[in-house]
Structures are given as C-alpha cells and as structure tokens.
Design a protein around this motif. Structure first.
Motif, short mmCIF file in Angstrom:
data_model
loop_
_atom_site.label_atom_id
_atom_site.label_comp_id
_atom_site.label_asym_id
_atom_site.label_seq_id
_atom_site.Cartn_x
_atom_site.Cartn_y
_atom_site.Cartn_z
N TRP A 36 0.90 -1.23 -0.06
CA TRP A 36 0.10 0.09 0.03
C TRP A 36 0.83 1.27 -0.12
N LEU A 187 -4.45 2.64 6.71
CA LEU A 187 -5.36 2.23 5.93
C LEU A 187 -6.94 2.82 6.69
N ASP A 258 -6.12 -0.44 0.43
CA ASP A 258 -5.08 -1.31 0.05
C ASP A 258 -4.85 -1.53 -1.15
N GLY A 302 -4.38 4.61 -3.05
CA GLY A 302 -3.80 3.23 -2.48
C GLY A 302 -2.78 2.67 -3.59
#
Length: 339
Positions: A36, A187, A258, A302
C-alpha cells in the motif's frame, strides 16, 4: 446552493453535536497490504478515544446523506470502515471506525436542507485552539461563519466558508476522536485533502494565515494549478484552480485503501460510480475520484494490485477532467518519494 441555504442546513444539524454519546467501539478488522502506497510503520493503536493534538490539521469528518444504512454499508465494503450506533432520542448518529478508532460520523441530511437543494456531502473539521478567535479571523479575512462557535459534546464547533465560498468546519477541544499524529499513512484514514478553489493562488494566503499552512516542497511554479500544502511540516493536501463550469469551490477528501483496483470494483458493485481513474501519480500511488450511491463525492488512494501493473510511473501527471459536477484541470508535479 447558496451560503444562506448552507447555513440553514448546518443550523438544522446542530442538535446532533449536543446529543453524541461516547460508547466503546467493537473491534473491526481492516485488511492490510505491504504494497500500500505511503505506508509507514507506526505504534499499534488501542482504539482509545482521547484528545486529538492536531492543531491546523483536519481532525474529524462527517457525511450527511439521504440513506444512512446504505451509506454505512457502502463505505464498510469500499473502505473497510466499521459502523456503530451513537444515536440519542433526538437524532440518529453513526460513528465510522477504522479498526477500533473513530474517524468520522454519519447522519441524515435534514429534510429542510433537502428542500433547499442540499445534497449528500462530506464535511471536514480542522482542529484549532481558539474557536472564537479563529471565527473572528475568518470574518476579518473575507470568509463567512455559517454556524457560530457552539459548545458540543465533541468540542466547540463552527461551520465556515473561505472567501471563495468553499465550506469546511472548525473544532476545538475535540474529544471524540483519536490520538493519531501520523494517521494520514494508515488504511481507512483520510489521507489527502484537496481544495478546488476559484483561484488557488489568491486563496492560499487565507489558509496559510489562518492555520499556519505552508506551500510544500515540490517542482511547482506559479503557472501550475496544483499547489501542495503542509501543516506543521506534514504535507496533507493540495489546492487547484477549478474550471469556470464548477458552480462553487469545494473540498474533496481521499480515503486510504489497500488496493485501488479492488476498491474501485467495490465502488461499482456497491452502486457507486467511478468518475475518474484509477490514475497513477508520480509517487506510485493511484487515485480514483468517485460518487457514492447517494451522490456524495469522495476519492480513494492506494497501491495498485500486482495483477494491474500496465502503467509505469511518471514524473508529471497532466490531466483535465469533469466529473460529478466538479471539473478540474492543471499540471501536477509531486515529489518522487511519497506524498
């Protein structure tokens, strides 16, 4: 929507600030990815609700929508957020969580606001130390205070507009949040803040003097329409000059995921729309600008999954697009290592 209509809408939502109740959050697992973009190692969070020490940073976010249940389910699938009820007899309110950490709120768009033309939207709150002084500064510098400073269970709050009429909110003494000095890289957090301004060159000083924001290092010049900005040395967003076809300036918030490709598929599968992208940025991140099923605009950022590697990185992204009522154009050059 006019400033008067916006002010009326926010005045109608004021009761929810007083009725918010603090409750323990259920554990919610969010998938992680070693690939990520911009991910950094950080101390493990325990979900504690405490004072956010992020003066000059965006510290809380709220979605006003026409279908709370559907919106909660949509963002749960797309971003990985958990949702827990924090309602009172006076008003229904949902807290959105990344893991066990509250990151924002979700509530109905008031019926009165809908009749005045208000549409679903995200609102970001910037943390300040002196609410009344900041509101006074905003008026003095040509902005507007739509909701005067008001004490609430989540702190002292105010809804304001900059001199070019982009709306946002202020909060001081925020207690319904998390201690998260580096949350931009995690995240499920809001990792980027983008202002579509009437004139980004003229508006920058307003925010700089108000919050201490500075122009971030980058290979930009006065001819470019995209300007990175930082708060306390941390680059947190960018400003650009919108196209004339945009009726009013606004803020856009980017949510960290992600895998941008997988998240984009979840947007479509959940009834939302991909309005632009996924597009690769110079630092290897990918972004997609979207609308949720109720029409609220948001964006994702991401990494690209290993199965989607057809586009190489570039040192410059030239783009021109119109999407979901927002149009933008410009030439964006970002620092290579990371945003």
């Amino acid at each position: 929507m006019t400033l008067v209509q916006i002010a009326f809408n926010f005045m109608k939502m004021l009761p929810h600030f007083r009725s918010l109740q603090r409750r323990s959050a259920p554990a919610v697992q969010i998938a992680t990815s070693a690939t990520w973009c911009s991910a950094q190692s950080s101390p493990r969070l325990n979900g504690e609700i405490g004072l956010v020490n992020q003066l000059g940073h965006f510290a809380w976010y709220e979605l006003l929508t026409t279908d709370v249940a559907a919106a909660g389910a949509f963002y749960g699938k797309v971003v990985g957020w958990g949702a827990r009820d924090a309602s009172t007899p006076e008003l229904a309110y949902t807290v959105l969580t990344a893991g066990e950490v509250p990151v924002g709120g979700l509530m109905d768009l008031p019926e009165e606001g809908r009749r005045l033309g208000a549409t679903p939207r995200w609102v970001g709150y910037v943390a300040v130390d002196d609410m009344d002084a900041t509101a006074t500064q905003i008026r003095r510098r040509g902005g507007a205070v739509l909701l005067p400073p008001t004490d609430s269970n989540i702190g002292r709050v105010s809804v304001v507009a900059d001199p070019q009429k982009a709306t946002f909110a202020l909060v001081s003494g925020l207690t319904y949040g998390q201690r998260q000095p580096s949350g931009l890289d995690e995240l499920g957090r809001v990792g980027w803040h983008e202002l579509l301004a009437e004139d980004r060159n003229k508006i920058f000083d307003f925010y700089g003097e108000l919050f201490g924001w500075q122009k971030a290092d980058g290979e930009t010049d006065a001819a470019d329409l995209y300007q990175l900005f930082s708060a306390a040395g941390q680059t947190i967003g960018g400003m650009l000059t919108k196209l004339p076809s945009v009726s009013q300036p606004c803020w856009l918030y980017y949510f960290n995921v992600d895998d941008i490709g997988a998240a984009a598929k979840r947007v479509n599968a959940g009834g939302g729309r991909i309005l632009q992208g996924p597009t690769e940025l110079p630092d290897g991140c990918w972004i997609a600008r979207c609308a949720d099923p109720q029409g609220a605009l948001f964006a994702l950022q991401g990494a690209r999954g290993p199965q989607d590697t057809e586009q190489p990185s570039a040192s410059e992204v030239a783009w021109s697009a119109k999407w979901g009522g927002i149009a933008s154009q410009g030439r964006m050059v970002l620092p290579k290592p990371k945003r």
